[in-house]
Design a protein around this motif. Structure first.
Motif, mmCIF file in Angstrom:
data_model
loop_
_atom_site.group_PDB
_atom_site.id
_atom_site.type_symbol
_atom_site.label_atom_id
_atom_site.label_comp_id
_atom_site.label_asym_id
_atom_site.label_seq_id
_atom_site.Cartn_x
_atom_site.Cartn_y
_atom_site.Cartn_z
ATOM 1 N N ARG A 288 -83.089 89.935 55.632
ATOM 2 C CA ARG A 288 -83.085 91.159 54.704
ATOM 3 C C ARG A 288 -82.392 91.003 54.063
ATOM 4 O O ARG A 288 -81.419 90.534 53.995
ATOM 5 C CB ARG A 288 -83.461 92.854 55.270
ATOM 6 C CG ARG A 288 -82.987 93.802 54.005
ATOM 7 C CD ARG A 288 -82.592 94.913 55.391
ATOM 8 N NE ARG A 288 -82.890 95.868 54.680
ATOM 9 C CZ ARG A 288 -82.199 97.197 54.849
ATOM 10 N NH1 ARG A 288 -83.422 97.389 56.159
ATOM 11 N NH2 ARG A 288 -82.489 98.389 54.283
ATOM 12 N N THR A 289 -82.579 91.476 52.314
ATOM 13 C CA THR A 289 -81.712 91.411 51.176
ATOM 14 C C THR A 289 -80.874 92.210 51.696
ATOM 15 O O THR A 289 -80.482 93.441 52.266
ATOM 16 C CB THR A 289 -82.554 92.482 50.157
ATOM 17 O OG1 THR A 289 -83.985 91.633 50.150
ATOM 18 C CG2 THR A 289 -82.018 91.869 48.249
ATOM 19 N N PRO A 290 -79.429 91.325 51.679
ATOM 20 C CA PRO A 290 -77.758 92.184 51.759
ATOM 21 C C PRO A 290 -77.950 93.119 51.182
ATOM 22 O O PRO A 290 -78.592 93.210 49.563
ATOM 23 C CB PRO A 290 -77.093 90.832 51.038
ATOM 24 C CG PRO A 290 -78.123 89.520 51.404
ATOM 25 C CD PRO A 290 -79.783 90.142 50.496
ATOM 26 N N ALA A 291 -76.860 94.432 51.573
ATOM 27 C CA ALA A 291 -76.963 95.497 51.146
ATOM 28 C C ALA A 291 -76.034 95.282 49.357
ATOM 29 O O ALA A 291 -76.517 96.091 48.869
ATOM 30 C CB ALA A 291 -75.754 96.156 52.219
ATOM 31 N N ALA A 292 -75.281 94.247 49.481
ATOM 32 C CA ALA A 292 -74.993 94.273 47.880
ATOM 33 C C ALA A 292 -75.839 94.295 46.792
ATOM 34 O O ALA A 292 -75.481 94.539 45.997
ATOM 35 C CB ALA A 292 -73.398 92.952 48.332
ATOM 36 N N THR B 1 -89.479 91.285 45.694
ATOM 37 C CA THR B 1 -88.424 91.503 46.513
ATOM 38 C C THR B 1 -87.972 92.795 45.948
ATOM 39 O O THR B 1 -87.259 93.411 46.876
ATOM 40 C CB THR B 1 -88.045 90.402 46.833
ATOM 41 O OG1 THR B 1 -88.457 89.614 47.630
ATOM 42 C CG2 THR B 1 -86.533 90.642 47.392
ATOM 43 N N VAL B 2 -87.722 92.738 44.501
ATOM 44 C CA VAL B 2 -87.418 93.722 43.558
ATOM 45 C C VAL B 2 -87.975 95.001 43.949
ATOM 46 O O VAL B 2 -87.583 96.117 44.778
ATOM 47 C CB VAL B 2 -86.831 93.354 42.471
ATOM 48 C CG1 VAL B 2 -86.577 94.592 41.700
ATOM 49 C CG2 VAL B 2 -85.798 92.167 42.167
ATOM 50 N N HIS B 3 -89.276 94.804 43.979
ATOM 51 C CA HIS B 3 -90.405 96.145 44.169
ATOM 52 C C HIS B 3 -90.053 96.795 45.700
ATOM 53 O O HIS B 3 -89.883 98.211 45.831
ATOM 54 C CB HIS B 3 -91.358 96.172 43.772
ATOM 55 C CG HIS B 3 -92.424 96.981 43.773
ATOM 56 N ND1 HIS B 3 -92.939 97.447 45.112
ATOM 57 C CD2 HIS B 3 -92.743 98.021 42.687
ATOM 58 C CE1 HIS B 3 -93.606 98.492 44.497
ATOM 59 N NE2 HIS B 3 -93.371 98.998 43.638
ATOM 60 N N ARG B 4 -89.601 96.208 45.765
ATOM 61 C CA ARG B 4 -89.744 96.376 48.216
ATOM 62 C C ARG B 4 -88.476 97.047 47.854
ATOM 63 O O ARG B 4 -88.521 98.418 49.123
ATOM 64 C CB ARG B 4 -89.482 95.288 48.674
ATOM 65 C CG ARG B 4 -89.882 95.308 49.971
ATOM 66 C CD ARG B 4 -91.174 94.714 51.020
ATOM 67 N NE ARG B 4 -90.430 92.971 50.768
ATOM 68 C CZ ARG B 4 -90.626 92.094 50.668
ATOM 69 N NH1 ARG B 4 -91.673 91.342 49.748
ATOM 70 N NH2 ARG B 4 -90.077 91.460 50.146
ATOM 71 N N VAL B 5 -87.396 96.579 47.182
ATOM 72 C CA VAL B 5 -86.074 97.395 48.016
ATOM 73 C C VAL B 5 -86.400 98.590 47.131
ATOM 74 O O VAL B 5 -85.721 100.049 48.008
ATOM 75 C CB VAL B 5 -84.494 96.591 46.822
ATOM 76 C CG1 VAL B 5 -83.484 97.231 46.658
ATOM 77 C CG2 VAL B 5 -85.030 95.305 47.721
ATOM 78 N N LEU B 6 -86.857 98.867 45.672
ATOM 79 C CA LEU B 6 -86.771 100.164 44.863
ATOM 80 C C LEU B 6 -87.261 100.817 45.658
ATOM 81 O O LEU B 6 -87.079 102.040 45.720
ATOM 82 C CB LEU B 6 -87.621 99.597 43.522
ATOM 83 C CG LEU B 6 -86.589 98.587 42.673
ATOM 84 C CD1 LEU B 6 -86.862 98.617 42.025
ATOM 85 C CD2 LEU B 6 -84.927 99.706 42.511
#
Length: 322
Positions: free
Chosen positions: A68-72, A101-106
């Protein structure tokens, strides 16, 4: 999560356990219920390990997501979204990440739609819903141009309307659509009036409360409005609230998101009633309002109610969808 054609619901799983406990072989019970032996053994094993709680559906989310993308990095993505209002296609190259990936985080942080954000501040607009019908009712007035006899430009076209009615638009005047929407159930009630004076608003509130009572909402506890003079400085409005035993609330100035449920209803009102088809007269359009309200409350699917019509939130009986 059970789907619409699932063989085993929670109640069917309990029945499976009861049959196995009564002495039937698991293979025989599986054949009776049209499932595999592996599935039957799985649910019976879960029941022995966890009891009745083990028969309920579980989340399919994995316990660990090491990639998973790091919290920072997620914080950087959210900061660019809220401060600069950038989309995934622009945030991705800035941070060296795929736009997907950016869209998934958003999406994970509820920032994937700009319409859900307050544009000046970048803050996420908090959505709310009251827990029971009648706890809060939103009220608003929509100004709408009247239709001249014989129809307006939607019937005759722009040039035809000018030739048929050479006088200015001001002579036609406006209707004022008073609407009330229950916060929990989204039940709606509307009336067409020639003004938005305090007398009209107070009378509308009483009739709206009576209409909601016929649908199962016996008491209105709070009424939320904007800061119009008819609500802010009117003794008639305060008297109507007192008669109903309700408390009047007003939104912050220039914050229509607070009254968003009735604001959204106004859009639906225009799309599916006022502009739904060309009308030949103002009286014809007014007469069509009752049919629209019945369809909206009893039959129309509502996305905020999991596809159910508003009446289902009051009496727990699904309507006939259209």
């Amino acid at each position: 999560m059970s789907h619409r054609n699932a063989r085993l619901t929670v109640h069917a799983r309990r029945l499976l356990v009861e049959r196995v406990r009564s002495g039937f072989p698991v293979a025989h019970v599986a054949a009776q219920m049209g499932i595999s032996r592996v599935t039957a053994h799985k649910w019976f094993r879960r029941w022995r390990q966890e009891g009745d709680a083990g028969l309920h559906d579980r989340s399919s989310r994995p316990h660990r997501t090491p990639r998973r993308t790091p919290a920072a990095r997620e914080a950087q993505i959210c900061s660019l979204r809220t401060s600069r209002k950038l989309g995934p296609a622009r945030i991705g190259p800035i941070l060296g990440m795929p736009p997907s990936t950016v869209h998934r985080v958003l999406t994970r942080h509820g920032l994937h739609r700009l319409s859900w954000m307050d544009r000046p501040t970048g803050r996420l607009i908090r959505r709310y819903e009251r827990s029971r019908p009648g706890e809060l009712v939103h009220i608003d007035v929509k100004k709408l141009g009247r239709i001249p006899d014989g129809g307006g430009w939607r019937v005759h076209g722009r040039e035809g309307a000018r030739a048929a009615r050479p006088q200015s638009r001001r002579s036609t005047g406006y209707d004022y659509i008073h609407s009330a929407v229950d916060d929990h159930s989204r039940l709606a009630y509307s009336e067409v009036h020639p003004d938005e004076k305090a007398t009209t608003c107070a009378g509308f509130l009483r009739r709206a409360a009576a209409h909601f009572a016929t649908l199962g909402i016996d008491r209105i506890e709070r009424v939320l409005t904007d800061n119009a003079l008819s609500y802010r400085n009117s003794e008639l409005w305060k008297q109507a609230l007192t008669e109903l035993g309700a408390t009047g609330k007003r939104i912050r100035p220039y914050r229509p998101q607070t009254n968003g449920k009735v604001e959204r209803f106004n859009r639906t009102l225009l799309d599916e009633w006022a502009y739904q088809r060309p009308y030949s007269s103002n009286a014809e359009r007014t007469a069509a309002l009752d049919n629209f309200l019945h369809a909206y409350n009893h039959h129309r699917c509502h996305t905020a109610l999991a596809g159910q019509p508003p009446i289902s939130r009051v009496n727990n009986a699904p309507g006939q969808y259209i």
